[in-house]
Motif scaffolding. Structure first.
Motif, PDB file in Angstrom:
ATOM      1  N   ALA A  10       0.834  -1.210   0.000  1.00 50.08           N
ATOM      2  CA  ALA A  10       0.000   0.000   0.000  1.00 50.08           C
ATOM      3  C   ALA A  10       0.863   1.252   0.000  1.00 50.08           C
ATOM      4  CB  ALA A  10      -0.930  -0.010   1.207  1.00 50.08           C
ATOM      5  N   LYS A  15      -3.410   0.216  -4.329  1.00 44.83           N
ATOM      6  CA  LYS A  15      -4.705   0.503  -3.720  1.00 44.83           C
ATOM      7  C   LYS A  15      -5.429  -0.782  -3.308  1.00 44.83           C
ATOM      8  CE  LYS A  15      -5.228   4.738  -6.324  1.00 44.83           C
ATOM      9  NZ  LYS A  15      -5.952   5.427  -7.394  1.00 44.83           N
ATOM     10  N   LEU A  18      -4.327  -1.832   0.152  1.00 44.96           N
ATOM     11  CA  LEU A  18      -4.965  -0.990   1.165  1.00 44.96           C
ATOM     12  C   LEU A  18      -6.417  -1.414   1.374  1.00 44.96           C
ATOM     13  CD1 LEU A  18      -4.719   1.384   3.100  1.00 44.96           C
ATOM     14  CD2 LEU A  18      -5.369   2.884   1.214  1.00 44.96           C
ATOM     15  N   TYR A  55      -5.166   6.611   3.196  1.00 45.92           N
ATOM     16  CA  TYR A  55      -4.599   6.624   1.845  1.00 45.92           C
ATOM     17  C   TYR A  55      -3.546   7.721   1.710  1.00 45.92           C
ATOM     18  CZ  TYR A  55      -4.272   6.984  -3.214  1.00 45.92           C
ATOM     19  OH  TYR A  55      -3.800   7.042  -4.505  1.00 45.92           O
TER      20      TYR A  55
END
Length: 192
Positions: A10, A15, A18, A55
């Motif tokens: 991640a 993505k 994550l 993020y």
């Protein structure tokens, strides 16, 4: 081991990694957010904000195995921020309607009668005591994790826990039950 590997992926921009990390503990995230926010809509808003923050800041996480405590800390902080903003702008009548909306049949986390009684008891505690007790006993987090999440020293967390539990014990008549046990024990001794 797998968590650390997914965190590294991640951090490199994957993505999907994550997403796997977040989905693996999605129920715990939702329950935590819901316990703070009190309704499904605000809990989901807090979760969305948490995901965006994770993020944006995943590269700041140095120990991959700490991902879940780190992410839950972000979620708790986001919930507290949303609650502060909500109390500034939400009229009292709308707040009551929002809490009633959480009790509908389509909400899988609606209150049962015993949970409502527990919420009533917890409402007699100050906010910090209630927070510690909920994080420890409802979300099953360790004292150290609670200290890390709230930013309070470990000793303070334990003190809040002790004071909150004592207050709950006083509210439900905990000494009464201890006296009952003593009477039973002495009666049994007399019968022997």
């Amino acid at each position: 081991m797998k968590v650390s590997r997914l965190v590294k992926q991640a951090q490199k921009g994957n993505k999907e990694a994550l997403l796997q990390l977040i989905l693996a503990d999605q129920d715990a995230y939702y329950r935590l957010a819901y316990s703070y926010m009190g309704n499904e809509h605000d809990a989901m808003d807090a979760l969305e904000d948490m995901i965006v923050t994770i993020y944006e800041k995943i590269d700041q996480l140095h120990h991959g195995e700490a991902f879940y405590s780190w992410s839950k800390t972000i979620l708790v902080n986001r919930c507290k921020t949303l609650l502060r903003n909500r109390t500034r702008y939400l009229p009292m009548q709308e707040e009551e309607e929002a809490s009633l909306a959480g009790m509908t049949d389509d909400n899988p986390f609606r209150y049962s009668e015993s949970a409502m009684n527990m919420q009533e008891l917890l409402s007699h505690l100050n906010a910090k005591q209630r927070e510690v007790i909920e994080l420890r006993y409802i979300h099953d987090l360790s004292y150290q994790t609670i200290a890390d999440m709230t930013g309070a020293p470990l000793g303070t967390i334990k003190s809040r826990m002790t004071q909150g539990l004592k207050k709950l014990k006083d509210l439900i008549g905990g000494d009464r039950y201890e006296n009952d046990r003593e009477e039973i024990t002495s009666t049994q001794a007399e019968l022997s």
